[in-house]
Motif scaffolding. Structure first.
Motif, PDB file in Angstrom:
ATOM      1  N   ALA A 171     -53.551   1.031 -21.373  1.00  0.00           N
ATOM      2  CA  ALA A 171     -52.111   0.761 -21.473  1.00  0.00           C
ATOM      3  C   ALA A 171     -51.520   1.423 -22.712  1.00  0.00           C
ATOM      4  CB  ALA A 171     -51.865  -0.738 -21.491  1.00  0.00           C
ATOM      5  N   THR A 172     -52.243   1.388 -23.805  1.00  0.00           N
ATOM      6  CA  THR A 172     -51.786   2.024 -25.035  1.00  0.00           C
ATOM      7  C   THR A 172     -51.613   3.529 -24.849  1.00  0.00           C
ATOM      8  OG1 THR A 172     -52.890   0.321 -26.339  1.00  0.00           O
ATOM      9  CG2 THR A 172     -52.333   2.354 -27.486  1.00  0.00           C
ATOM     10  N   ALA A 173     -52.449   4.129 -24.017  1.00  0.00           N
ATOM     11  CA  ALA A 173     -52.381   5.565 -23.747  1.00  0.00           C
ATOM     12  C   ALA A 173     -51.287   5.909 -22.743  1.00  0.00           C
ATOM     13  CB  ALA A 173     -53.718   6.052 -23.228  1.00  0.00           C
ATOM     14  N   GLY A 174     -50.699   4.901 -22.106  1.00  0.00           N
ATOM     15  CA  GLY A 174     -49.646   5.159 -21.137  1.00  0.00           C
ATOM     16  C   GLY A 174     -50.098   5.117 -19.693  1.00  0.00           C
ATOM     17  N   VAL A 194     -53.821   6.578 -10.594  1.00  0.00           N
ATOM     18  CA  VAL A 194     -55.142   6.924 -10.087  1.00  0.00           C
ATOM     19  C   VAL A 194     -55.746   7.970 -11.019  1.00  0.00           C
ATOM     20  CG1 VAL A 194     -56.438   7.903  -8.153  1.00  0.00           C
ATOM     21  CG2 VAL A 194     -54.431   6.467  -7.710  1.00  0.00           C
ATOM     22  N   VAL A 195     -56.874   7.627 -11.654  1.00  0.00           N
ATOM     23  CA  VAL A 195     -57.562   8.574 -12.540  1.00  0.00           C
ATOM     24  C   VAL A 195     -58.313   9.570 -11.667  1.00  0.00           C
ATOM     25  CG1 VAL A 195     -59.333   8.832 -14.325  1.00  0.00           C
ATOM     26  CG2 VAL A 195     -57.778   6.866 -14.384  1.00  0.00           C
ATOM     27  N   THR A 196     -58.031  10.858 -11.872  1.00  0.00           N
ATOM     28  CA  THR A 196     -58.672  11.895 -11.063  1.00  0.00           C
ATOM     29  C   THR A 196     -59.646  12.751 -11.862  1.00  0.00           C
ATOM     30  OG1 THR A 196     -56.844  13.439 -11.465  1.00  0.00           O
ATOM     31  CG2 THR A 196     -56.707  12.039  -9.493  1.00  0.00           C
ATOM     32  N   GLU A 197     -59.497  12.757 -13.197  1.00  0.00           N
ATOM     33  CA  GLU A 197     -60.327  13.637 -14.021  1.00  0.00           C
ATOM     34  C   GLU A 197     -60.341  13.139 -15.462  1.00  0.00           C
ATOM     35  OE1 GLU A 197     -59.313  18.046 -15.146  1.00  0.00           O
ATOM     36  OE2 GLU A 197     -59.711  17.903 -12.993  1.00  0.00           O
ATOM     37  N   ILE A 198     -61.497  13.222 -16.101  1.00  0.00           N
ATOM     38  CA  ILE A 198     -61.620  12.911 -17.521  1.00  0.00           C
ATOM     39  C   ILE A 198     -62.283  14.099 -18.190  1.00  0.00           C
ATOM     40  CG2 ILE A 198     -62.647  11.411 -19.274  1.00  0.00           C
ATOM     41  CD1 ILE A 198     -62.508   9.132 -17.228  1.00  0.00           C
ATOM     42  N   ILE A 225     -57.097  12.678 -19.904  1.00  0.00           N
ATOM     43  CA  ILE A 225     -57.279  12.039 -18.607  1.00  0.00           C
ATOM     44  C   ILE A 225     -56.165  12.481 -17.658  1.00  0.00           C
ATOM     45  CG2 ILE A 225     -57.398   9.829 -17.396  1.00  0.00           C
ATOM     46  CD1 ILE A 225     -58.602   8.643 -19.915  1.00  0.00           C
ATOM     47  N   ARG A 226     -56.562  13.042 -16.513  1.00  0.00           N
ATOM     48  CA  ARG A 226     -55.611  13.445 -15.468  1.00  0.00           C
ATOM     49  C   ARG A 226     -55.438  12.260 -14.532  1.00  0.00           C
ATOM     50  NH1 ARG A 226     -52.394  17.596 -15.045  1.00  0.00           N
ATOM     51  NH2 ARG A 226     -52.833  17.921 -12.866  1.00  0.00           N
ATOM     52  N   ILE A 227     -54.186  11.946 -14.236  1.00  0.00           N
ATOM     53  CA  ILE A 227     -53.883  10.840 -13.332  1.00  0.00           C
ATOM     54  C   ILE A 227     -52.881  11.293 -12.280  1.00  0.00           C
ATOM     55  CG2 ILE A 227     -54.334   9.046 -15.062  1.00  0.00           C
ATOM     56  CD1 ILE A 227     -51.288   8.786 -15.395  1.00  0.00           C
ATOM     57  N   LEU A 228     -52.820  10.517 -11.224  1.00  0.00           N
ATOM     58  CA  LEU A 228     -51.744  10.650 -10.238  1.00  0.00           C
ATOM     59  C   LEU A 228     -50.871   9.422 -10.384  1.00  0.00           C
ATOM     60  CD1 LEU A 228     -53.502  11.851  -6.970  1.00  0.00           C
ATOM     61  CD2 LEU A 228     -51.961  13.158  -8.428  1.00  0.00           C
ATOM     62  N   ARG A 229     -49.587   9.638 -10.604  1.00  0.00           N
ATOM     63  CA  ARG A 229     -48.630   8.537 -10.704  1.00  0.00           C
ATOM     64  C   ARG A 229     -47.557   8.778  -9.654  1.00  0.00           C
ATOM     65  NH1 ARG A 229     -46.585   7.527 -16.412  1.00  0.00           N
ATOM     66  NH2 ARG A 229     -48.576   6.414 -16.495  1.00  0.00           N
ATOM     67  N   GLY A 230     -47.547   7.939  -8.640  1.00  0.00           N
ATOM     68  CA  GLY A 230     -46.573   8.107  -7.568  1.00  0.00           C
ATOM     69  C   GLY A 230     -46.713   9.443  -6.863  1.00  0.00           C
ATOM     70  N   GLY A 231     -47.945   9.954  -6.804  1.00  0.00           N
ATOM     71  CA  GLY A 231     -48.211  11.228  -6.147  1.00  0.00           C
ATOM     72  C   GLY A 231     -48.040  12.443  -7.038  1.00  0.00           C
ATOM     73  N   SER A 232     -47.546  12.254  -8.265  1.00  0.00           N
ATOM     74  CA  SER A 232     -47.347  13.373  -9.188  1.00  0.00           C
ATOM     75  C   SER A 232     -48.464  13.414 -10.227  1.00  0.00           C
ATOM     76  CB  SER A 232     -46.006  13.231  -9.918  1.00  0.00           C
ATOM     77  OG  SER A 232     -44.944  13.262  -9.001  1.00  0.00           O
ATOM     78  N   THR A 234     -51.167  14.440 -17.261  1.00  0.00           N
ATOM     79  CA  THR A 234     -52.280  14.263 -18.185  1.00  0.00           C
ATOM     80  C   THR A 234     -51.847  13.354 -19.322  1.00  0.00           C
ATOM     81  OG1 THR A 234     -53.113  16.486 -17.687  1.00  0.00           O
ATOM     82  CG2 THR A 234     -53.903  15.466 -19.712  1.00  0.00           C
ATOM     83  N   VAL A 235     -52.718  12.402 -19.684  1.00  0.00           N
ATOM     84  CA  VAL A 235     -52.482  11.539 -20.845  1.00  0.00           C
ATOM     85  C   VAL A 235     -53.666  11.685 -21.781  1.00  0.00           C
ATOM     86  CG1 VAL A 235     -51.020   9.868 -19.648  1.00  0.00           C
ATOM     87  CG2 VAL A 235     -53.471   9.506 -19.695  1.00  0.00           C
TER      88      VAL A 235
END
Length: 70
Positions: free
Chosen positions: A7-10, A16-20, A46-53, A56-57
């Motif tokens: 949560a601190t990282a956003g 959905v985490v897709t890559e670290i 960390i690569r994520i998908l947020r709402g399909g988009s 990276t965080v």
């Protein structure tokens, strides 16, 4: 959850985490294995998908985690 490292990282609920750090994540086990070196690293990309988009965080590893015993 609120106050967690994620949560601190956003990272939000339903992201959905897709890559670290360039390593593909397909399961919680993949995630745990990618985070094994937490004490040696200062941060993770960390690569994520947020709402399909995709986005990276950057997650910074806190000093207290680096000193923790696992």
């Amino acid at each position: 959850s609120e106050g967690s490292l994620a949560a601190t990282a956003g990272i939000r609920e339903n992201d959905v985490v897709t890559e670290i750090d360039g390593r593909s994540i397909r399961s919680t086990r993949d995630c745990a294995e990618a985070m094994q070196g937490a004490r040696e690293k200062n941060n993770y990309n960390i690569r994520i998908l947020r709402g399909g988009s995709p986005m990276t965080v950057e997650v910074k590893v806190p000093k207290k985690l680096k000193k923790a015993e696992f």
